[in-house]
Design a protein around this motif. Structure first.
Motif, PDB file in Angstrom:
ATOM      1  N   VAL A 123       3.271  26.250  30.412  1.00 31.82           N
ATOM      2  CA  VAL A 123       4.516  26.838  29.923  1.00 31.82           C
ATOM      3  C   VAL A 123       5.717  26.183  30.588  1.00 31.82           C
ATOM      4  N   ARG A 124       5.613  25.968  31.881  1.00 30.14           N
ATOM      5  CA  ARG A 124       6.740  25.367  32.601  1.00 30.14           C
ATOM      6  C   ARG A 124       6.991  23.944  32.134  1.00 30.14           C
ATOM      7  N   PHE A 125       5.930  23.244  31.864  1.00 26.43           N
ATOM      8  CA  PHE A 125       6.107  21.874  31.372  1.00 26.43           C
ATOM      9  C   PHE A 125       6.822  21.901  30.032  1.00 26.43           C
ATOM     10  N   ARG A 131      14.013  21.718  27.434  1.00 30.92           N
ATOM     11  CA  ARG A 131      15.366  21.802  27.978  1.00 30.92           C
ATOM     12  C   ARG A 131      15.946  20.415  28.238  1.00 30.92           C
ATOM     13  N   ASP A 132      15.223  19.622  29.044  1.00 32.42           N
ATOM     14  CA  ASP A 132      15.799  18.365  29.519  1.00 32.42           C
ATOM     15  C   ASP A 132      15.716  17.237  28.515  1.00 32.42           C
ATOM     16  N   LEU A 133      14.600  17.216  27.802  1.00 24.74           N
ATOM     17  CA  LEU A 133      14.374  16.046  26.955  1.00 24.74           C
ATOM     18  C   LEU A 133      14.855  16.292  25.526  1.00 24.74           C
ATOM     19  N   LEU A 134      14.687  17.518  25.079  1.00 23.18           N
ATOM     20  CA  LEU A 134      14.928  17.762  23.660  1.00 23.18           C
ATOM     21  C   LEU A 134      16.143  18.632  23.402  1.00 23.18           C
ATOM     22  N   ASP A 135      16.672  19.193  24.482  1.00 26.41           N
ATOM     23  CA  ASP A 135      17.914  19.942  24.342  1.00 26.41           C
ATOM     24  C   ASP A 135      17.805  21.086  23.352  1.00 26.41           C
TER      25      ASP A 135
ATOM     26  N   ALA B 122      -3.520  23.591  25.085  1.00 25.10           N
ATOM     27  CA  ALA B 122      -2.166  23.222  25.503  1.00 25.10           C
ATOM     28  C   ALA B 122      -1.794  21.836  24.990  1.00 25.10           C
ATOM     29  N   VAL B 123      -2.722  20.913  25.119  1.00 24.08           N
ATOM     30  CA  VAL B 123      -2.455  19.549  24.662  1.00 24.08           C
ATOM     31  C   VAL B 123      -2.268  19.516  23.148  1.00 24.08           C
ATOM     32  N   ARG B 124      -3.113  20.233  22.453  1.00 17.57           N
ATOM     33  CA  ARG B 124      -3.002  20.243  20.987  1.00 17.57           C
ATOM     34  C   ARG B 124      -1.682  20.852  20.533  1.00 17.57           C
ATOM     35  N   GLU B 147       1.449  13.147  31.040  1.00 15.32           N
ATOM     36  CA  GLU B 147       2.200  13.914  32.032  1.00 15.32           C
ATOM     37  C   GLU B 147       1.695  15.358  32.102  1.00 15.32           C
ATOM     38  N   LEU B 148       1.514  15.940  30.943  1.00 14.01           N
ATOM     39  CA  LEU B 148       1.021  17.323  30.909  1.00 14.01           C
ATOM     40  C   LEU B 148      -0.366  17.420  31.534  1.00 14.01           C
ATOM     41  N   LEU B 149      -1.237  16.529  31.119  1.00 11.14           N
ATOM     42  CA  LEU B 149      -2.614  16.577  31.614  1.00 11.14           C
ATOM     43  C   LEU B 149      -2.648  16.425  33.131  1.00 11.14           C
ATOM     44  N   LYS B 150      -1.856  15.497  33.635  1.00  7.59           N
ATOM     45  CA  LYS B 150      -1.852  15.298  35.087  1.00  7.59           C
ATOM     46  C   LYS B 150      -1.374  16.549  35.812  1.00  7.59           C
TER      47      LYS B 150
END
Lengths: 159, 159
Positions: A123-125, A131-135, B122-124, B147-150
């Motif tokens: 969720v945090r990701f 927020r940051d990338l897609l505004d 989550a990835v899907r 990035e998410l997976l890591k």
DNA sequence: TTATTATTGACGAATATTGACCTTAAGCTT
DNA sequence: AAGCTTAAGGTCAATATTCGTCAATAATAA
């Protein structure tokens, strides 16, 4: 529901039931022959019915001795909980709500600490990206949170 | 799983278990004789099953007193596991790679089936949003997946 | 009618198995 | 010590067997 897809879906579910195992190994070719369809029909059934969102994991291997393995998780969760999740989450949740919900689920032993961690990180990701990338607007972000959270919880709770 | 490769794989794993050692020394010729196959079949089993990705490294020597040594890496230090994750995932992964990585992690008992399910969902979800809603390029999506997976795996594996 | 879901088939990719030929190391022999 | 012999293991390409993808089409639902 007499569609081929439905029939094959039911067949696979039955195999899972009957074997009383967590998983079944299927042969795409044999299944296709049995139901008189092209092999790729089996892929369609798998892709549309046995998804992670519905609580299934699928592994497969090509080549000699190839297979499609369907793994079913959480075989015995009451349906009531599924509805409960819909209610709990609704159409929009902020991160604070999410933490509260997860703490609750963990306290009731419906999820483990690690599972809770995974959900929080996911969720945090998503929040960060939105927020940051897609505004995206805060409301839009909370809607996406709700959708993600519901999918994650449903995958665990539904069979 | 009645493939020759599978049988030989299981045999080697059992040798590792039984010896309760970190490694076993194999004779390619003897193994091939025992399982009634050509020697190069053993190479195939090693190459395809006892990979670093699955937590093994292999040494060998030709000539007289030649051998194939299979070493099982134990990654009990969080540090080692974290580095392993970084390598495994890299900066970009497609969904197929992700499924392979998750299957391997589960096999090695670094994650549970439910945790694997959560990660897949989550990835899907991220893929779906990135593709349908945000129209991101395939490469951008694979970067986000990495990035998410890591982050998800680090959160579990560092503990 | 339009959008979604289901069906089909052509083509592509991955895995397993086998065998011919190559390389390396140890131990003799001279 | 150099060269030969023998005993390993390695590589690569051919073949067979499966499964996966993608796009076109048909059927069904909204």
């Amino acid at each position: 529901m007499a569609s081929l897809t439905g029939i094959i879906e039911k067949h696979i579910e039955e195999l899972l039931e009957r074997a009383n195992e967590e998983s079944v190994f299927l042969s795409r070719k044999d299944l296709a022959e049995r139901f008189g369809c092209v092999p790729s029909q089996i892929n369609y059934v798998i892709r549309s019915r046995f998804t992670p969102e519905r609580g299934y994991i699928v592994e497969s291997q090509r080549g000699g001795h190839g297979y499609i393995r369907v793994i079913r998780l959480c075989m015995d969760m009451p349906e009531a909980r599924a509805n409960h999740i819909e209610e709990l989450v609704g159409d929009s949740v902020n991160e604070q709500d999410i933490r509260r919900i997860l703490a609750n689920l963990q306290r009731r032993k419906l999820i483990t600490a690690r599972e809770r961690l995974l959900i929080e990180v996911a969720v945090r990701f998503q929040e960060e990206i939105g927020r940051d990338l897609l505004d995206l607007s805060p409301y839009k972000r909370d809607s996406l949170h709700a959708e993600l959270l519901k999918r994650l919880l449903r995958s665990l709770v539904l069979g």
